[in-house]
Design an enzyme around this catalytic site. Structure first.
Site, mmCIF file in Angstrom:
data_model
loop_
_atom_site.group_PDB
_atom_site.id
_atom_site.type_symbol
_atom_site.label_atom_id
_atom_site.label_comp_id
_atom_site.label_asym_id
_atom_site.label_seq_id
_atom_site.Cartn_x
_atom_site.Cartn_y
_atom_site.Cartn_z
ATOM 1 N N ASP A 344 0.868 -1.184 0.000
ATOM 2 C CA ASP A 344 0.000 0.000 0.000
ATOM 3 C C ASP A 344 0.908 1.238 0.000
ATOM 4 O O ASP A 344 1.839 1.337 0.787
ATOM 5 C CB ASP A 344 -0.894 -0.009 1.255
ATOM 6 C CG ASP A 344 -2.031 0.997 1.162
ATOM 7 O OD1 ASP A 344 -3.188 0.576 1.234
ATOM 8 O OD2 ASP A 344 -1.741 2.208 1.013
ATOM 9 N N GLY A 405 -16.206 3.667 3.120
ATOM 10 C CA GLY A 405 -14.827 3.418 3.526
ATOM 11 C C GLY A 405 -13.943 2.923 2.398
ATOM 12 O O GLY A 405 -12.726 2.811 2.565
ATOM 13 N N SER A 407 -12.153 3.243 -1.263
ATOM 14 C CA SER A 407 -11.761 4.310 -2.191
ATOM 15 C C SER A 407 -11.391 3.786 -3.578
ATOM 16 O O SER A 407 -11.400 4.542 -4.537
ATOM 17 C CB SER A 407 -10.599 5.123 -1.620
ATOM 18 O OG SER A 407 -9.498 4.286 -1.361
ATOM 19 N N HIS A 412 -10.197 -5.439 -2.690
ATOM 20 C CA HIS A 412 -8.841 -5.597 -2.164
ATOM 21 C C HIS A 412 -8.890 -5.903 -0.683
ATOM 22 O O HIS A 412 -9.698 -5.347 0.057
ATOM 23 C CB HIS A 412 -7.991 -4.338 -2.420
ATOM 24 C CG HIS A 412 -8.661 -3.054 -2.064
ATOM 25 N ND1 HIS A 412 -9.647 -2.481 -2.843
ATOM 26 C CD2 HIS A 412 -8.506 -2.236 -0.992
ATOM 27 C CE1 HIS A 412 -10.056 -1.349 -2.277
ATOM 28 N NE2 HIS A 412 -9.387 -1.181 -1.149
ATOM 29 N N HIS A 414 -6.755 -5.787 2.820
ATOM 30 C CA HIS A 414 -5.606 -5.150 3.475
ATOM 31 C C HIS A 414 -5.004 -6.147 4.472
ATOM 32 O O HIS A 414 -5.749 -6.727 5.271
ATOM 33 C CB HIS A 414 -6.048 -3.935 4.286
ATOM 34 C CG HIS A 414 -6.659 -2.824 3.481
ATOM 35 N ND1 HIS A 414 -5.959 -1.704 3.108
ATOM 36 C CD2 HIS A 414 -7.911 -2.642 2.997
ATOM 37 C CE1 HIS A 414 -6.760 -0.873 2.448
ATOM 38 N NE2 HIS A 414 -7.951 -1.427 2.355
HETATM 39 P P1 5GP Z 1 -9.685 1.360 0.632
HETATM 40 O O1 5GP Z 1 -9.728 2.702 1.291
HETATM 41 O O2 5GP Z 1 -10.374 1.347 -0.681
HETATM 42 O O3 5GP Z 1 -10.093 0.238 1.534
HETATM 43 O O4 5GP Z 1 -8.162 1.095 0.376
HETATM 44 C C1 5GP Z 1 -7.480 1.568 -0.754
HETATM 45 C C2 5GP Z 1 -6.019 1.552 -0.406
HETATM 46 O O5 5GP Z 1 -5.299 1.684 -1.621
HETATM 47 C C3 5GP Z 1 -5.586 2.693 0.490
HETATM 48 O O6 5GP Z 1 -4.986 2.162 1.655
HETATM 49 C C4 5GP Z 1 -4.595 3.469 -0.364
HETATM 50 O O7 5GP Z 1 -3.494 3.940 0.386
HETATM 51 C C5 5GP Z 1 -4.166 2.462 -1.388
HETATM 52 N N1 5GP Z 1 -3.821 3.043 -2.677
HETATM 53 C C6 5GP Z 1 -4.503 3.984 -3.359
HETATM 54 N N2 5GP Z 1 -3.887 4.285 -4.522
HETATM 55 C C7 5GP Z 1 -2.805 3.493 -4.591
HETATM 56 C C8 5GP Z 1 -1.772 3.356 -5.548
HETATM 57 O O8 5GP Z 1 -1.726 4.023 -6.582
HETATM 58 N N3 5GP Z 1 -0.791 2.451 -5.275
HETATM 59 C C9 5GP Z 1 -0.793 1.697 -4.122
HETATM 60 N N4 5GP Z 1 0.206 0.838 -3.959
HETATM 61 N N5 5GP Z 1 -1.758 1.824 -3.184
HETATM 62 C C10 5GP Z 1 -2.746 2.712 -3.409
#
Ligand code: 5GP
Length: 449
Positions: A344, A405, A407, A412, A414
């Protein structure tokens, strides 16, 4: 990853335990700024300036905690109570971590500031401090966004806040923390005995002030009608105000003030009452959280992002699809024909890995084929083992957001290292140094074998 991350994760866990009725968290999340430092900004570090502001020929002591970052920054002016024993510096530091400058003054004739303390003088001092912040030369020097000056104050300072905001439309909003309705005390002075009682009540608090309790009570008798809180709060009109009352102190009186101010035209007052004393002795975190959440309305960047729709067409231009196609870079720790795991870019903890399906076009856990999910989860388990081994972890966390929550609209998981005793942060994490991501990825990758 943002505050919605944990909110979403909590929702997932609660829903699993008790069904969808519990999906709405009852407690608003604690803002990250309340509990965590920011990484140092080498070019524009957070700093502190101490100086004096000239007010009608007296030098008034001021400190300005300047926020990190190029700015300009929204700025909170804080006004202390009577005499100001409770400094509320913890609140100012938290507000500064949230990206705000925070300025504090000592009224004339208080705590070493020159001049004489009186209610009337303190009103002038509060107004002068706003004018000082809005002055273009000061704003430029200290990276103040003069269009976003908010005033906050505790107790007597809450009154002074309403006074300064009522007098100056440049004040964008006001925070009244267990605010004192100074003029209301006039009605309690009806004879010599009650006057003496009022004087005796003030006496223990006057040592840090250039004032006498007799003089202050005389001012109250003379000017008390101009020192009523509700009419001043009403003058904010449509400008937002936050009234935070202490249930064990002025909270009940604050409720009445708000009611009267609303009746007289205040249309954007938010009220909250905490079960604590006048100094918020056992509700400091709650106080800071309330203020910082409310201040978020002045900072478009911190506005909550709308949830992703749970049902929608897959968008092949999302960032994870681009990483899968090799169109965007990523530090990979594992890849096979079905699943990809990579660092991440803004980790909650060093070693934070995301695991995604390469073949599924699922946006969230509701629309992924269970067979594809099983492949993803098998890699989640491997990554967890590798993180434990490579980073010497005592534990880790597996999280996944759906809609609220979330984005990125590609499912995915975590896999996040946890450190015992360290909270899972609830807000936007800073992007990591690519060198650190690369080095950590190498360690985890080696442990995957
Ligand atoms: P969400 O908020 O959708 O559960 O998690 C999305 C995650 O993707 C976030 O933790 C964010 O830091 C990560 N993320 C967003 N854009 C990118 C990217 O371009 N590259 C990587 N490696 N992680 C990303």
């Amino acid at each position: 990853m943002t505050r919605k991350f944990i909110a979403g994760a909590c929702a997932l866990v609660l829903a699993a335990l008790a069904g969808p009725a519990l999906a709405e968290p009852k407690v608003a999340p604690t803002p990250r700024a309340v509990v965590a430092d920011n990484p140092r900004d080498k070019d524009h570090p957070a700093d502190m300036a101490a100086f004096q502001v000239d007010i009608q020929g007296s030098k008034v002591n001021a400190i300005l905690y300047t926020a990190a970052g190029a700015g300009p920054h929204p700025t909170l002016l804080f006004l202390h109570g009577f005499p100001g024993n409770e400094t509320n510096i913890d609140l100012l530091q938290a507000v500064r971590r949230a990206g705000w400058n925070a300025m504090r003054i000592n009224y004339r004739g208080s705590w070493g500031s020159q001049g004489k303390f009186s209610y009337g003088n303190a009103r002038v001092d509060a107004a002068a401090a706003v004018a000082w912040l809005a002055d273009p030369a000061n704003a430029a020097k200290y990276r103040v966004d003069a269009s976003r000056i908010v005033v906050a104050g505790h107790s007597l300072g809450g009154f002074m806040t309403a006074s300064a905001a009522a007098a100056d439309p440049r004040v964008a909003g006001a925070v009244l923390i267990d605010a004192a309705d100074i003029g209301a005390r006039k009605a309690t002075i009806v004879d010599a005995a009650s006057r003496q009682a009022a004087i005796d009540r003030l006496r223990p608090d006057t040592p840090p002030l250039v004032a006498t309790p007799e003089g202050l009570v005389a001012e109250l008798e003379r000017d008390g009608d101009q020192l009523r809180l509700a009419p001043l709060l009403a003058k904010l009109g449509q400008r937002p105000a936050l009234v935070i009352g202490a249930e064990l102190a002025l909270g009940p009186a604050n409720r009445k003030v708000v009611e009267a101010a609303r009746a007289a035209g205040a249309s954007a007052v938010t009220e909250t009452y905490l079960p604590t004393d006048h100094s918020f002795s056992d509700a400091r975190i709650a106080l800071e959280s309330e203020v910082i959440r409310w201040l978020g309305q002045f900072d478009p960047k911190s506005a909550p992002r709308p949830p992703l729709p749970l049902t929608a067409a897959y968008d092949p231009s999302n960032i994870f699809a681009r990483i899968i196609r090799g169109e965007a870079p990523a530090y990979k720790v594992y890849e096979d024909k079905d699943v990809l795991a990579f660092m991440d870019r803004a980790p909650m903890e060093p070693g934070h890995v995301l695991v995604i399906s390469k073949t599924s076009k699922a946006r969230n856990i509701l629309d992924i084929d269970p067979a594809d999910l099983a492949k993803v989860m098998a890699v989640v388990q491997k990554v967890g083992r590798a993180e434990v081994q490579a980073l010497g972890l005592e534990g880790f966390m597996v999280l996944q957001n759906n809609g609220v929550g979330q984005s990125v609209p590609h499912l995915h998981m975590h896999v996040i290292p946890r450190v015992a005793g360290k909270p899972a942060y609830l807000a936007e994490n800073a992007a990591a140094d690519p060198k650190d991501l690369e080095a950590t990825a190498a360690k985890i990758r080696a442990a995957m074998k």
